[in-house]
Enzyme design. Structure first.
Site, mmCIF file in Angstrom:
data_model
loop_
_atom_site.group_PDB
_atom_site.id
_atom_site.type_symbol
_atom_site.label_atom_id
_atom_site.label_comp_id
_atom_site.label_asym_id
_atom_site.label_seq_id
_atom_site.Cartn_x
_atom_site.Cartn_y
_atom_site.Cartn_z
ATOM 1 N N TYR A 23 0.824 -1.393 0.069
ATOM 2 C CA TYR A 23 -0.064 0.031 -0.066
ATOM 3 C C TYR A 23 0.620 1.352 -0.009
ATOM 4 O O TYR A 23 0.197 2.480 -0.008
ATOM 5 C CB TYR A 23 -0.904 0.097 1.075
ATOM 6 C CG TYR A 23 -2.003 -1.198 0.932
ATOM 7 C CD1 TYR A 23 -2.857 -1.162 0.222
ATOM 8 C CD2 TYR A 23 -1.931 -2.262 1.851
ATOM 9 C CE1 TYR A 23 -3.865 -2.317 -0.089
ATOM 10 C CE2 TYR A 23 -2.959 -3.321 1.963
ATOM 11 C CZ TYR A 23 -3.918 -3.300 0.824
ATOM 12 O OH TYR A 23 -4.714 -4.045 0.468
ATOM 13 N N ASN A 74 -13.281 4.637 -1.177
ATOM 14 C CA ASN A 74 -12.566 3.489 -1.179
ATOM 15 C C ASN A 74 -12.959 2.630 -0.128
ATOM 16 O O ASN A 74 -12.669 2.937 1.221
ATOM 17 C CB ASN A 74 -11.006 3.702 -0.886
ATOM 18 C CG ASN A 74 -10.265 2.345 -0.947
ATOM 19 O OD1 ASN A 74 -10.862 1.404 -0.796
ATOM 20 N ND2 ASN A 74 -8.983 2.486 -0.994
ATOM 21 N N HIS A 80 -15.593 -6.052 -1.495
ATOM 22 C CA HIS A 80 -15.889 -7.192 -1.742
ATOM 23 C C HIS A 80 -17.065 -8.247 -0.983
ATOM 24 O O HIS A 80 -17.003 -9.243 -1.503
ATOM 25 C CB HIS A 80 -14.625 -8.238 -1.934
ATOM 26 C CG HIS A 80 -13.149 -7.182 -2.327
ATOM 27 N ND1 HIS A 80 -13.065 -6.991 -3.540
ATOM 28 C CD2 HIS A 80 -12.326 -6.878 -1.546
ATOM 29 C CE1 HIS A 80 -11.903 -6.230 -3.569
ATOM 30 N NE2 HIS A 80 -11.425 -6.235 -2.326
ATOM 31 N N ASP A 87 -26.305 -0.815 -1.588
ATOM 32 C CA ASP A 87 -27.808 -0.487 -1.520
ATOM 33 C C ASP A 87 -27.754 1.036 -1.040
ATOM 34 O O ASP A 87 -28.620 1.602 -1.632
ATOM 35 C CB ASP A 87 -28.407 -1.303 -0.558
ATOM 36 C CG ASP A 87 -28.556 -2.620 -1.080
ATOM 37 O OD1 ASP A 87 -28.408 -3.062 -2.313
ATOM 38 O OD2 ASP A 87 -29.122 -3.519 -0.290
ATOM 39 N N HIS A 100 -9.576 2.534 -5.354
ATOM 40 C CA HIS A 100 -8.519 1.363 -4.926
ATOM 41 C C HIS A 100 -7.205 1.714 -5.111
ATOM 42 O O HIS A 100 -6.841 2.164 -6.468
ATOM 43 C CB HIS A 100 -8.694 0.173 -5.340
ATOM 44 C CG HIS A 100 -10.312 -0.515 -5.133
ATOM 45 N ND1 HIS A 100 -10.813 -0.517 -3.818
ATOM 46 C CD2 HIS A 100 -11.233 -0.483 -6.000
ATOM 47 C CE1 HIS A 100 -12.053 -0.876 -4.024
ATOM 48 N NE2 HIS A 100 -12.331 -0.971 -5.037
ATOM 49 N N LEU A 101 -6.422 1.818 -4.326
ATOM 50 C CA LEU A 101 -4.869 2.095 -4.378
ATOM 51 C C LEU A 101 -4.183 1.132 -5.239
ATOM 52 O O LEU A 101 -3.424 1.386 -6.025
ATOM 53 C CB LEU A 101 -4.112 2.088 -2.805
ATOM 54 C CG LEU A 101 -4.842 3.076 -1.820
ATOM 55 C CD1 LEU A 101 -4.382 2.734 -0.427
ATOM 56 C CD2 LEU A 101 -4.219 4.485 -2.108
ATOM 57 N N ARG A 111 -10.572 -10.571 -4.476
ATOM 58 C CA ARG A 111 -10.656 -8.940 -4.542
ATOM 59 C C ARG A 111 -11.135 -8.581 -6.159
ATOM 60 O O ARG A 111 -11.325 -7.241 -6.288
ATOM 61 C CB ARG A 111 -9.290 -8.371 -4.357
ATOM 62 C CG ARG A 111 -8.766 -8.712 -3.073
ATOM 63 C CD ARG A 111 -7.433 -8.028 -2.913
ATOM 64 N NE ARG A 111 -6.790 -8.358 -1.708
ATOM 65 C CZ ARG A 111 -6.855 -8.134 -0.520
ATOM 66 N NH1 ARG A 111 -7.604 -7.098 -0.182
ATOM 67 N NH2 ARG A 111 -6.066 -8.910 0.481
HETATM 68 O O1 CA2 Z 1 -6.388 -1.234 -2.914
HETATM 69 C C1 CA2 Z 1 -7.170 -0.882 -2.160
HETATM 70 O O2 CA2 Z 1 -7.218 0.242 -1.930
HETATM 71 C C2 CA2 Z 1 -8.181 -1.557 -1.325
HETATM 72 O O3 CA2 Z 1 -9.249 -1.070 -1.319
HETATM 73 C C3 CA2 Z 1 -7.171 -1.836 0.048
HETATM 74 C C4 CA2 Z 1 -8.096 -2.623 0.874
HETATM 75 C C5 CA2 Z 1 -8.340 -4.145 0.367
HETATM 76 O O4 CA2 Z 1 -9.216 -4.759 1.016
HETATM 77 C C6 CA2 Z 1 -9.105 -4.038 -1.233
HETATM 78 O O5 CA2 Z 1 -8.916 -5.325 -1.621
HETATM 79 C C7 CA2 Z 1 -8.138 -3.246 -1.903
HETATM 80 C C8 CA2 Z 1 -7.425 -2.865 2.118
HETATM 81 C C9 CA2 Z 1 -7.063 -1.607 2.818
HETATM 82 C C10 CA2 Z 1 -6.275 -2.050 4.153
HETATM 83 O O6 CA2 Z 1 -5.200 -0.976 4.210
HETATM 84 C C11 CA2 Z 1 -3.989 -1.153 4.726
HETATM 85 C C12 CA2 Z 1 -3.151 -0.290 4.835
HETATM 86 C C13 CA2 Z 1 -1.870 -0.203 5.476
HETATM 87 C C14 CA2 Z 1 -1.778 -1.586 6.121
HETATM 88 C C15 CA2 Z 1 -2.720 -2.513 6.127
HETATM 89 C C16 CA2 Z 1 -3.956 -2.199 5.584
#
Ligand code: CA2
Length: 168
Positions: A23, A74, A80, A87, A100-101, A111
């Site tokens: 991330y 986000n 998912h 809704d 999404h990042l 995902r």
């Molecule tokens: O890519 C994305 O932005 C996601 O929405 C991030 C979610 C993930 O479950 C999606 O599939 C894709 C996870 C967010 C958690 O972010 C963290 C950041 C740093 C450390 C741990 C988790």
């Protein structure tokens, strides 16, 4: 002035502090500061919130009706799983951009499915924190051009009505 609501879902408060290889190193506070600066420069009213709770996100989306013109979200892990967030977005019918990042389509199979995409105006996935800025820019452009179309169509109905001798 356009009013946008930016929502971050669960665990995004950890951004930049853990799992940096996935991330990145930018913190959520840094993402929010960049968005707030963009909003100020472009005279956009912006509220930014983060929650780890599905129901809280649902409530904020419901409350957005009449207070905001569009939503950037986000939904993180709820992307998912959450019929409830989908809704709520469908119910308020505000133009919503999903961010999404990471590129969720290149990651694990679970995902690849987004419950949100079907009710979103657009999905931006894989540009890291810059995706939020792209989403805000795209949404603001979309809203401005649809407002302009609305003004033009109201003006043309009024003119047509005047030509027919109506009072409107
Ligand atoms: O890519 C994305 O932005 C996601 O929405 C991030 C979610 C993930 O479950 C999606 O599939 C894709 C996870 C967010 C958690 O972010 C963290 C950041 C740093 C450390 C741990 C988790």
């Amino acid at each position: 002035m356009l009013r946008l609501l930016v929502l971050h879902g669960p665990n995004l408060n950890l951004l930049g502090t853990r799992e940096e290889s996935i991330y990145g190193t930018t913190t959520l506070a840094e993402v929010d500061a960049t968005l707030a600066q963009f909003a100020e420069e472009h005279q956009i009213g912006m509220t930014i919130r983060q929650s780890n709770l599905e129901g809280e996100l649902v409530t904020w989306i419901q409350e957005a009706k009449g207070r905001f013109d569009g939503v950037v979200i986000n939904p993180a892990g709820y992307t998912h799983t959450s019929v409830a967030i989908r809704d709520a977005i469908a119910a308020v019918a505000l133009p919503t951009v999903e961010v999404h990042l990471t590129n969720i389509h290149q990651r694990e199979e679970f995902r690849h499915k987004s419950f949100i995409a079907g009710v979103a105006l657009a999905q931006i996935s894989g540009f890291g924190p810059n995706g939020y800025l792209l989403a805000v820019r795209g949404l603001a452009d979309h809203l401005k051009s649809s407002q302009l179309r609305g003004v033009r169509s109201r003006r043309s109905s009024r003119d047509q009505s005047k030509r027919r001798g109506g009072s409107k």
